[in-house]
Write a protein that holds these residues in place. Structure first.
Motif, PDB file in Angstrom:
ATOM      1  N   GLU A 228      38.012  38.961  38.760  1.00 52.22           N
ATOM      2  CA  GLU A 228      37.685  39.673  37.519  1.00 52.22           C
ATOM      3  C   GLU A 228      38.673  39.338  36.402  1.00 52.22           C
ATOM      4  O   GLU A 228      38.280  39.228  35.236  1.00 52.22           O
ATOM      5  CB  GLU A 228      37.654  41.182  37.767  1.00 52.22           C
ATOM      6  N   LEU A 331      40.391  46.409  35.295  1.00 54.33           N
ATOM      7  CA  LEU A 331      40.121  45.487  36.409  1.00 54.33           C
ATOM      8  C   LEU A 331      39.785  46.243  37.690  1.00 54.33           C
ATOM      9  O   LEU A 331      38.936  45.803  38.476  1.00 54.33           O
ATOM     10  CB  LEU A 331      41.325  44.575  36.640  1.00 54.33           C
ATOM     11  N   ARG A 334      36.157  47.191  37.312  1.00 55.46           N
ATOM     12  CA  ARG A 334      35.254  46.041  37.431  1.00 55.46           C
ATOM     13  C   ARG A 334      35.260  45.454  38.827  1.00 55.46           C
ATOM     14  O   ARG A 334      34.262  44.867  39.263  1.00 55.46           O
ATOM     15  CB  ARG A 334      35.641  44.980  36.406  1.00 55.46           C
ATOM     16  N   ALA A 335      36.353  45.611  39.557  1.00 57.52           N
ATOM     17  CA  ALA A 335      36.423  45.101  40.929  1.00 57.52           C
ATOM     18  C   ALA A 335      35.847  46.075  41.947  1.00 57.52           C
ATOM     19  O   ALA A 335      35.793  45.779  43.137  1.00 57.52           O
ATOM     20  CB  ALA A 335      37.879  44.790  41.291  1.00 57.52           C
ATOM     21  N   GLY A 608      31.510  44.491  36.678  1.00 60.16           N
ATOM     22  CA  GLY A 608      32.212  43.246  36.929  1.00 60.16           C
ATOM     23  C   GLY A 608      31.605  42.066  36.178  1.00 60.16           C
ATOM     24  O   GLY A 608      30.394  42.010  35.953  1.00 60.16           O
ATOM     25  N   LYS A 609      32.455  41.121  35.811  1.00 60.71           N
ATOM     26  CA  LYS A 609      32.034  39.937  35.063  1.00 60.71           C
ATOM     27  C   LYS A 609      32.119  38.658  35.888  1.00 60.71           C
ATOM     28  O   LYS A 609      31.657  37.601  35.447  1.00 60.71           O
ATOM     29  CB  LYS A 609      32.907  39.754  33.806  1.00 60.71           C
TER      30      LYS A 609
END
Length: 611
Positions: A228, A331, A334-335, A608-609
């Protein structure tokens, strides 16, 4: 200047490396580790004539205060190449001058270290966690020489470090002093987990007393955090030796800390890798890994190069540390470590509450808070201060402004803080030379790039004037509403003294900490070390008794307070306030409508990206 042809031909004719300076050679042994001592030997060779100035660092990369590492060095001796004892003098508290050498100085000393964290050295019979500025002496004028370090390891110990290993010599290499000092090293019975990410080796070298299954689960979360973080910048950095190491110590004798370095991070905590402790430790992992871009390679000009002889002040820690604080928590969301509700509770509530309730944030700018780092970043002082009313950590004031800027960019400019960070990376982080950023940034650079990313230079100028150079508070209620988030009082309607009390049950009193501007006790003229004797005629028999007393009242009620001050025993009237603690919650938790637009905004921001 271009080298003359004759000199160039001569250089080409010499054997490879013949023009290189002899490395500074270090040897570190632990014959008395049980008593927290290391024996260090440094050999400086091919020296010019004249005294050699050997010094211990006074400060450390990633720390901004003075720590005076020479205080833990003793039994200092120096000899020349033949073993002749050399004369030592002490020109200042930080080092030694060595006279009469023959071009070689063999410098030896005993180092004491019993604090395992990112700043000092921690040594005992089971491990050594070494921050290099606290451990290894250096010589002025020799800073550009490479260094080779050999560790004499007790049985069962292994080395974890970003220094480049040389298996043939059994040594570890640094290209110059700046890199050496930036290379924390852990020695002990390492448990290593290693994987490949974008062609780079990422490894966790861990000392802990838990199970392999706990470490495996912790590593799995770390892998997601790494992905991420890379997704924000579009790539991992080009680690100098192809490897990034989490140098982690999770033993009971460890002090909590995280310290960023160029190709590694020092992670120390006495919390285990299970339960709530694991999440806390992952927060440090995420924050420190983000630093591999922001502050290690995207670096402010006023910190480059780092000066080991003085305190280092920067105008930009609100960005270097504060924006990293924002992203470290993001993060985790997102993780998948946090849910939306946990992210609000663990991250956003703290940032928003600190920013809006801190008297200091309403008085001084993020730049001014950054400049305070030499006085607050693990700095030691014994005199009282008024920081409760004048200071908010650049972690929080920077992180809160990062949150505000992200919301503004998403709502008004169809872009994101991620895009801004990528642009700063491309212009001031990606290009490196000699293990350092080729183009460290200034405040003007950060403002210029914000104008480019938003395509609105007026907005960029206004944001910096109001929120970075100035101290205007963001309007978080408005900024977070499009994400379906609510800023509210966590204990609405509850009466409070808004003060920290230390209870003495022996005589049913409570000592007051420093009182905050505008708080009930401040307004009533009470201050630090005043002692409360009675509230509304009642003695203070316990914290619960005071809580029960306040619960029976409402904000605005006026109570008689008897207290002991430096002028004697007095009685005054105190007007209770509403508990100011803030929290950020989802509309769902607040039982408010949640639109599709809110859900999309929140998902675009928090999911997440990584591909």
């Amino acid at each position: 200047m271009r080298k003359p042809a004759a000199s160039l031909l001569l250089a080409l004719a010499l054997p490879l490396g013949a023009l290189a300076q002899a490395p500074v050679q270090y040897r570190v042994a632990f014959p008395n580790a049980v008593h927290h001592e290391a024996q260090v030997t440094v050999v400086f060779s091919e020296l010019p004539s004249g005294p050699l100035q050997v010094r211990m660092a006074r400060s450390s990369p990633g720390r901004y205060a003075l720590h005076e590492f020479a205080k833990n060095v003793y039994d200092v001796k120096a000899t020349d190449s033949k073993g002749t004892v050399l004369s030592l003098s002490r020109p200042d508290p930080y080092g030694w001058d060595v006279a009469g050498h023959d071009g070689t100085v063999r410098f030896t000393y005993t180092l004491f270290g019993d604090r395992t964290d990112g700043t000092y050295a921690g040594i005992d019979q089971v491990h050594a966690h070494l921050n290099i500025p606290a451990t290894l002496a250096y010589a002025r004028g020799q800073e550009q020489r490479p260094a080779e370090v050999k560790f004499d390891l007790p049985a069962g110990w292994q080395v974890a470090t970003q220094l480049r290993p040389d298996a043939g010599k059994g040594t570890y290499y640094a290209p110059h002093l700046q890199y050496l000092m930036d290379s924390p090293t852990s020695l002990g019975a390492q448990k290593v987990r290693s994987w490949q990410e974008q062609g780079r080796t990422i490894e966790m070298a861990v000392l802990h007393e838990g199970t392999d299954a706990e470490l495996d689960a912790f590593t799995d979360h770390t892998k997601k955090i790494v992905k991420e973080a890379a997704a924000i910048f579009g790539e991992l950095p080009a680690y100098d030796f192809g490897r990034y190491t989490f140098v982690a110590n999770y033993l009971p004798q460890t002090s909590g800390d995280g310290m960023e370095h160029r190709n590694s991070t020092s992670l120390t905590s006495n919390r285990p890798l299970r339960g709530p402790g694991a999440i806390d430790n992952l927060g440090t992992v995420a924050h420190e890994f983000f630093h591999a871009w922001n502050v290690e390679r995207i670096r402010p000009r006023d910190l480059e190069p780092f000066d080991f002889d003085r305190a280092n002040m920067s105008n930009s820690l609100w960005f270097a540390e504060g924006f990293t604080q924002y992203y470290g928590e993001l993060l985790l969301r997102r993780a998948g470590v946090y849910t939306d509700d946990q992210y609000c509770q663990e991250a956003l509530s703290g940032l928003v509450g600190a920013m809006l309730n801190s008297p200091g944030a309403a008085r001084f700018s993020p730049v001014q808070m950054s400049q305070q780092a030499p006085f607050v970043d693990a700095a030691a002082a014994i005199d009282p201060n008024n920081r409760g009313n004048t200071y908010l950590s650049y972690y929080y004031i920077g992180g809160a402004n990062a949150l505000a800027l992200d919301m503004l960019l998403r709502q008004n400019y169809k872009t994101t803080l991620d895009a801004y960070m990528r642009a700063v990376w491309q212009q001031h982080g990606k290009e490196q030379q000699n293990y350092a950023p080729a183009k460290p940034y200034t405040l003007a650079d950060l403002q210029r790039i914000l104008g480019e990313v938003s395509r609105d230079t007026a907005f960029a100028g206004q944001f910096f004037r109001q929120h970075i150079l100035g101290h205007e508070l963001p309007k978080f209620e408005e900024l977070l509403a499009p994400a379906g988030l609510v800023v509210r009082r966590a204990r609405a309607g509850q009466a409070s003294l808004v003060s920290r009390l230390s209870f003495n049950t022996a005589d049913s009193t409570a000592a007051i900490g420093s009182t905050l501007l505008g708080s009930p006790l401040y307004q009533a003229g009470l201050d630090r070390e005043d002692v409360l004797r009675k509230i509304d005629g009642q003695r203070l028999s316990s914290p619960k008794a005071v809580q029960d007393l306040l619960a029976a009242h409402k904000p605005g009620d006026v109570l008689a307070v008897e207290y002991r001050t430096r002028g004697g025993i007095r009685t005054t009237q105190v007007t209770l306030a509403e508990d100011p603690t803030l929290e950020v919650v989802t509309n769902e938790t607040a039982k408010k409508p949640v639109t599709k637009a809110m859900k999309k905004f929140r998902a675009d921001w928090l999911t997440g990206k990584a591909k």
